[in-house]
Scaffold this active site. Structure first.
Site, PDB file in Angstrom:
ATOM      1  N   THR A  73      85.308  54.344 119.627  1.00 35.00           N
ATOM      2  CA  THR A  73      84.033  54.573 118.960  1.00 35.00           C
ATOM      3  C   THR A  73      82.853  54.239 119.872  1.00 35.00           C
ATOM      4  O   THR A  73      82.981  53.421 120.790  1.00 35.00           O
ATOM      5  CB  THR A  73      83.974  53.682 117.701  1.00 35.00           C
ATOM      6  N   ASP A  74      81.693  54.816 119.552  1.00 35.74           N
ATOM      7  CA  ASP A  74      80.472  54.469 120.297  1.00 35.74           C
ATOM      8  C   ASP A  74      79.965  53.068 119.928  1.00 35.74           C
ATOM      9  O   ASP A  74      79.126  52.509 120.631  1.00 35.74           O
ATOM     10  CB  ASP A  74      79.366  55.513 120.056  1.00 35.74           C
ATOM     11  N   GLU A  75      80.493  52.505 118.813  1.00 36.67           N
ATOM     12  CA  GLU A  75      79.965  51.204 118.365  1.00 36.67           C
ATOM     13  C   GLU A  75      80.273  50.073 119.337  1.00 36.67           C
ATOM     14  O   GLU A  75      79.648  49.012 119.263  1.00 36.67           O
ATOM     15  CB  GLU A  75      80.517  50.851 116.977  1.00 36.67           C
ATOM     16  N   TYR A 123      84.361  44.859 113.306  1.00 38.23           N
ATOM     17  CA  TYR A 123      85.011  46.149 113.564  1.00 38.23           C
ATOM     18  C   TYR A 123      84.845  46.552 115.024  1.00 38.23           C
ATOM     19  O   TYR A 123      85.820  46.826 115.735  1.00 38.23           O
ATOM     20  CB  TYR A 123      84.439  47.245 112.641  1.00 38.23           C
ATOM     21  N   LYS A 177      87.598  46.992 118.088  1.00 35.64           N
ATOM     22  CA  LYS A 177      87.811  48.249 118.827  1.00 35.64           C
ATOM     23  C   LYS A 177      87.572  48.014 120.324  1.00 35.64           C
ATOM     24  O   LYS A 177      88.293  48.539 121.176  1.00 35.64           O
ATOM     25  CB  LYS A 177      86.876  49.348 118.304  1.00 35.64           C
TER      26      LYS A 177
HETATM   27  P1  NAD Z   1      90.388  56.049 108.488  1.00 32.57           P
HETATM   28  O1  NAD Z   1      90.115  54.660 108.044  1.00 32.57           O
HETATM   29  O2  NAD Z   1      89.995  57.186 107.621  1.00 32.57           O
HETATM   30  O3  NAD Z   1      91.955  56.232 108.784  1.00 32.57           O
HETATM   31  C1  NAD Z   1      92.717  55.271 109.462  1.00 32.57           C
HETATM   32  C2  NAD Z   1      94.187  55.593 109.241  1.00 32.57           C
HETATM   33  O4  NAD Z   1      94.958  54.633 109.968  1.00 32.57           O
HETATM   34  C3  NAD Z   1      94.632  55.522 107.777  1.00 32.57           C
HETATM   35  O5  NAD Z   1      95.422  56.629 107.461  1.00 32.57           O
HETATM   36  C4  NAD Z   1      95.443  54.237 107.721  1.00 32.57           C
HETATM   37  O6  NAD Z   1      96.470  54.272 106.737  1.00 32.57           O
HETATM   38  C5  NAD Z   1      96.005  54.168 109.125  1.00 32.57           C
HETATM   39  N1  NAD Z   1      96.350  52.803 109.540  1.00 32.57           N
HETATM   40  C6  NAD Z   1      95.604  51.669 109.382  1.00 32.57           C
HETATM   41  N2  NAD Z   1      96.261  50.621 109.895  1.00 32.57           N
HETATM   42  C7  NAD Z   1      97.433  51.086 110.398  1.00 32.57           C
HETATM   43  C8  NAD Z   1      98.520  50.486 111.076  1.00 32.57           C
HETATM   44  N3  NAD Z   1      98.547  49.157 111.315  1.00 32.57           N
HETATM   45  N4  NAD Z   1      99.539  51.267 111.474  1.00 32.57           N
HETATM   46  C9  NAD Z   1      99.547  52.593 111.209  1.00 32.57           C
HETATM   47  N5  NAD Z   1      98.550  53.218 110.559  1.00 32.57           N
HETATM   48  C10 NAD Z   1      97.487  52.469 110.167  1.00 32.57           C
HETATM   49  O7  NAD Z   1      89.731  56.148 109.923  1.00 32.57           O
HETATM   50  P2  NAD Z   1      89.038  57.398 110.658  1.00 32.57           P
HETATM   51  O8  NAD Z   1      87.625  57.455 110.272  1.00 32.57           O
HETATM   52  O9  NAD Z   1      89.912  58.567 110.500  1.00 32.57           O
HETATM   53  O10 NAD Z   1      89.093  56.878 112.163  1.00 32.57           O
HETATM   54  C11 NAD Z   1      90.231  57.136 112.985  1.00 32.57           C
HETATM   55  C12 NAD Z   1      90.012  56.518 114.353  1.00 32.57           C
HETATM   56  O11 NAD Z   1      88.842  57.067 114.940  1.00 32.57           O
HETATM   57  C13 NAD Z   1      89.790  55.002 114.314  1.00 32.57           C
HETATM   58  O12 NAD Z   1      90.443  54.451 115.430  1.00 32.57           O
HETATM   59  C14 NAD Z   1      88.277  54.840 114.429  1.00 32.57           C
HETATM   60  O13 NAD Z   1      87.953  53.625 115.051  1.00 32.57           O
HETATM   61  C15 NAD Z   1      87.933  56.027 115.315  1.00 32.57           C
HETATM   62  N6  NAD Z   1      86.573  56.574 115.132  1.00 32.57           N
HETATM   63  C16 NAD Z   1      86.102  56.870 113.885  1.00 32.57           C
HETATM   64  C17 NAD Z   1      84.839  57.452 113.761  1.00 32.57           C
HETATM   65  C18 NAD Z   1      84.279  57.825 112.396  1.00 32.57           C
HETATM   66  O14 NAD Z   1      83.110  58.192 112.314  1.00 32.57           O
HETATM   67  N7  NAD Z   1      85.047  57.793 111.324  1.00 32.57           N
HETATM   68  C19 NAD Z   1      84.051  57.686 114.895  1.00 32.57           C
HETATM   69  C20 NAD Z   1      84.575  57.345 116.159  1.00 32.57           C
HETATM   70  C21 NAD Z   1      85.844  56.791 116.259  1.00 32.57           C
HETATM   71  O1  DAU Z   2      79.675  55.331 115.234  1.00 33.69           O
HETATM   72  C1  DAU Z   2      81.020  55.567 114.965  1.00 33.69           C
HETATM   73  C2  DAU Z   2      81.428  54.789 113.746  1.00 33.69           C
HETATM   74  O2  DAU Z   2      80.858  55.454 112.621  1.00 33.69           O
HETATM   75  C3  DAU Z   2      82.949  54.669 113.567  1.00 33.69           C
HETATM   76  O3  DAU Z   2      83.471  53.942 114.642  1.00 33.69           O
HETATM   77  C4  DAU Z   2      83.296  53.971 112.247  1.00 33.69           C
HETATM   78  O4  DAU Z   2      84.700  53.972 112.055  1.00 33.69           O
HETATM   79  C5  DAU Z   2      82.642  54.750 111.123  1.00 33.69           C
HETATM   80  O5  DAU Z   2      82.861  54.088 109.893  1.00 33.69           O
HETATM   81  C6  DAU Z   2      81.132  54.874 111.363  1.00 33.69           C
HETATM   82  O6  DAU Z   2      80.482  53.587 111.273  1.00 33.69           O
HETATM   83  P1  DAU Z   2      79.070  53.408 110.542  1.00 33.69           P
HETATM   84  O7  DAU Z   2      78.921  52.003 110.128  1.00 33.69           O
HETATM   85  O8  DAU Z   2      77.978  54.002 111.342  1.00 33.69           O
HETATM   86  O9  DAU Z   2      79.327  54.383 109.267  1.00 33.69           O
HETATM   87  P2  DAU Z   2      78.968  54.246 107.726  1.00 33.69           P
HETATM   88  O10 DAU Z   2      79.247  55.581 107.108  1.00 33.69           O
HETATM   89  O11 DAU Z   2      79.571  53.042 107.100  1.00 33.69           O
HETATM   90  O12 DAU Z   2      77.393  54.036 107.755  1.00 33.69           O
HETATM   91  C7  DAU Z   2      76.532  54.978 108.384  1.00 33.69           C
HETATM   92  C8  DAU Z   2      75.134  54.419 108.311  1.00 33.69           C
HETATM   93  O13 DAU Z   2      74.701  54.440 106.942  1.00 33.69           O
HETATM   94  C9  DAU Z   2      75.032  52.975 108.758  1.00 33.69           C
HETATM   95  O14 DAU Z   2      73.794  52.796 109.435  1.00 33.69           O
HETATM   96  C10 DAU Z   2      75.052  52.183 107.461  1.00 33.69           C
HETATM   97  C11 DAU Z   2      74.385  53.116 106.473  1.00 33.69           C
HETATM   98  N1  DAU Z   2      74.874  53.037 105.083  1.00 33.69           N
HETATM   99  C12 DAU Z   2      76.212  53.078 104.853  1.00 33.69           C
HETATM  100  C13 DAU Z   2      76.705  53.007 103.574  1.00 33.69           C
HETATM  101  C14 DAU Z   2      78.196  53.041 103.332  1.00 33.69           C
HETATM  102  C15 DAU Z   2      73.963  52.961 104.038  1.00 33.69           C
HETATM  103  O15 DAU Z   2      72.736  52.955 104.247  1.00 33.69           O
HETATM  104  N2  DAU Z   2      74.448  52.893 102.759  1.00 33.69           N
HETATM  105  C16 DAU Z   2      75.797  52.897 102.478  1.00 33.69           C
HETATM  106  O16 DAU Z   2      76.167  52.792 101.283  1.00 33.69           O
END
Ligand code: NAD
Ligand code: DAU
Length: 352
Positions: free
Chosen positions: A133-135, A159, A163
């Site tokens: 992730t970019d975080e 988180y 990562k």
């Molecule tokens: P998600 O939470 O929707 O899905 C995660 C999946 O991993 C789930 O299906 C869960 O059951 C599985 N899981 C959790 N723990 C596990 C374990 N110990 N063993 C096997 N499976 C397990 O997450 P996502 O949003 O699909 O993100 C997927 C990946 O991409 C993550 O590594 C996250 O850090 C990264 N990522 C997410 C975003 C985003 O915006 N969602 C952006 C950049 C990177």
């Molecule tokens: O940047 C990549 C990341 O993006 C991934 O690594 C994470 O897995 C993914 O969850 C996401 O993280 P964020 O914290 O940015 O996503 P989230 O959707 O939780 O929140 C997006 C923005 O919106 C953040 O600034 C918090 C804000 N927010 C979120 C929620 C859930 C609100 O203002 N209200 C809300 O109820």
């Protein structure tokens, strides 16, 4: 054709990845997922008739299971999506994040290393791709340049710290042991099958349910948004063409303030499914207490992946968000399925 093991592919991005995988040309996929609250087999229903997709329930931290799978499958690649992914949950309970994101990734790496050493060291094509992730780069001021691959890591939440730790382990397994790894660091994804705890699906779901749309703090925090299928195509491109040991930033070139994202969703819903009282959905916007340690701005410089690999996103935020809102309107059953049980408990704990 040899298989690819994809972990965490019952979750949001992983499911999109295996749903759009080119089985005919790229071979079978073994989908290893623990099925936490975020994993959902309903997302994979359309793969029921795809014999080249096999689901295995299990934990990336289960060394014995990983060893057996690697021995059985002899995969040509492992793509690691499995993680605890929600920042707010990591603030309320960091332990699971340490277990899966750090310890789990470590155990997976250790087993993959043994497999690679024993079986594949002479095969130059094996890859371990770690999805990050970019975080991990921390937060930016309004005028700071976007995160590049050389930006120093400065994670701010449990988180992102977990990562970052996993990214460091992946890097170390390459530098120390020579494991052929690749890492991608991507910005915020949105699209079909995202669990409605994250901003975009939460806002769509709450809007339709007549509930408040919670905006943290002043809503002026900035995220870069990428349509999920673009993230999946980037990962496939890096898997094929990425240079071993390198990291690639992936982004949508689409910085938006949270409040603007919420207002955009409201405006689309006003068009596609107007409220029965004729009032705008934006009336439901409610400013709530800010997230502790909330990062102010993320932005991605994705020139490296474009220059070296030729990848660019296909969707703009405007086209991607239209598709996404329509998808949620058309997939009520999926949303209903995930918005019961554990989800309700979580919402209660988080929002009171
Ligand atoms: P998600 O939470 O929707 O899905 C995660 C999946 O991993 C789930 O299906 C869960 O059951 C599985 N899981 C959790 N723990 C596990 C374990 N110990 N063993 C096997 N499976 C397990 O997450 P996502 O949003 O699909 O993100 C997927 C990946 O991409 C993550 O590594 C996250 O850090 C990264 N990522 C997410 C975003 C985003 O915006 N969602 C952006 C950049 C990177
Ligand atoms: O940047 C990549 C990341 O993006 C991934 O690594 C994470 O897995 C993914 O969850 C996401 O993280 P964020 O914290 O940015 O996503 P989230 O959707 O939780 O929140 C997006 C923005 O919106 C953040 O600034 C918090 C804000 N927010 C979120 C929620 C859930 C609100 O203002 N209200 C809300 O109820």
């Amino acid at each position: 054709m040899t298989s690819t093991i994809v972990t965490g592919a019952a979750g949001f991005i992983g499911a999109n990845f295996v749903l759009t995988w080119p089985y005919a040309s790229a071979g079978p996929v073994v989908n290893l997922d623990k099925l936490t609250y975020a994993g959902n087999l309903q997302s994979l229903e359309s793969l029921a008739a795809q014999p080249a997709h096999r689901f295995v329930r299990g934990d990336i931290g289960d060394a014995e299971l990983i060893r057996t799978l690697l021995r059985e499958e002899q995969p040509r690649a492992v793509v690691n999506f499995a993680a605890e992914s929600h920042v707010d949950r990591s603030i309320l309970g960091p332990e699971e994040f340490v277990q899966t994101n750090i310890v789990g990734t470590f155990r997976l790496l250790q087993e993959v290393l043994t497999y690679w050493r024993d079986t594949l060291k002479s095969d130059p094509s094996f890859r371990f791709l770690h999805v990050s992730t970019d975080e991990v780069y921390g937060t930016l001021g309004p005028k700071d340049p976007a995160f590049s691959e050389t930006t120093a890591y400065a994670p701010n939440s449990p988180y992102s710290a977990s990562k970052a730790a996993s990214d460091h382990l992946v890097r170390a397994y390459h530098h120390t042991y020579g494991l052929p790894v690749l890492t991608t660091n991507c910005s915020n994804n949105y699209g079909p099958f995202q669990f409605p705890e994250k901003l975009i699906p939460l806002v769509i779901h709450n809007a339709l349910a007549g509930k408040p749309l919670p905006v943290y703090g002043d809503g002026q925090q900035v995220r870069d948004w990428l349509f999920v299928e673009d993230h999946c195509s980037a990962i496939r491109a890096v898997l094929e063409k990425g240079r071993v040991g390198e990291t690639y930033n992936v982004g949508g070139n689409s910085e938006k303030k949270n409040l603007d994202v919420v207002k955009t969703i409201c405006a689309i819903l006003d068009e596609l499914k107007p409220r029965s009282d004729g009032k705008p959905y934006a009336d439901q916007i409610t400013f709530v207490q800010d997230r502790p340690g909330h990062d102010r701005r993320y932005a991605i410089d994705a020139t490296k992946i474009e220059r070296e690999i030729g990848w660019k996103p296909a969707e703009t935020f405007e086209t991607g968000i239209q598709k996404t809102v329509k998808w949620y309107l058309d997939h009520h059953a999926w949303v209903h399925g995930v918005t019961s049980g554990d989800y309700r408990k979580w919402v209660e704990k988080q929002y009171g």
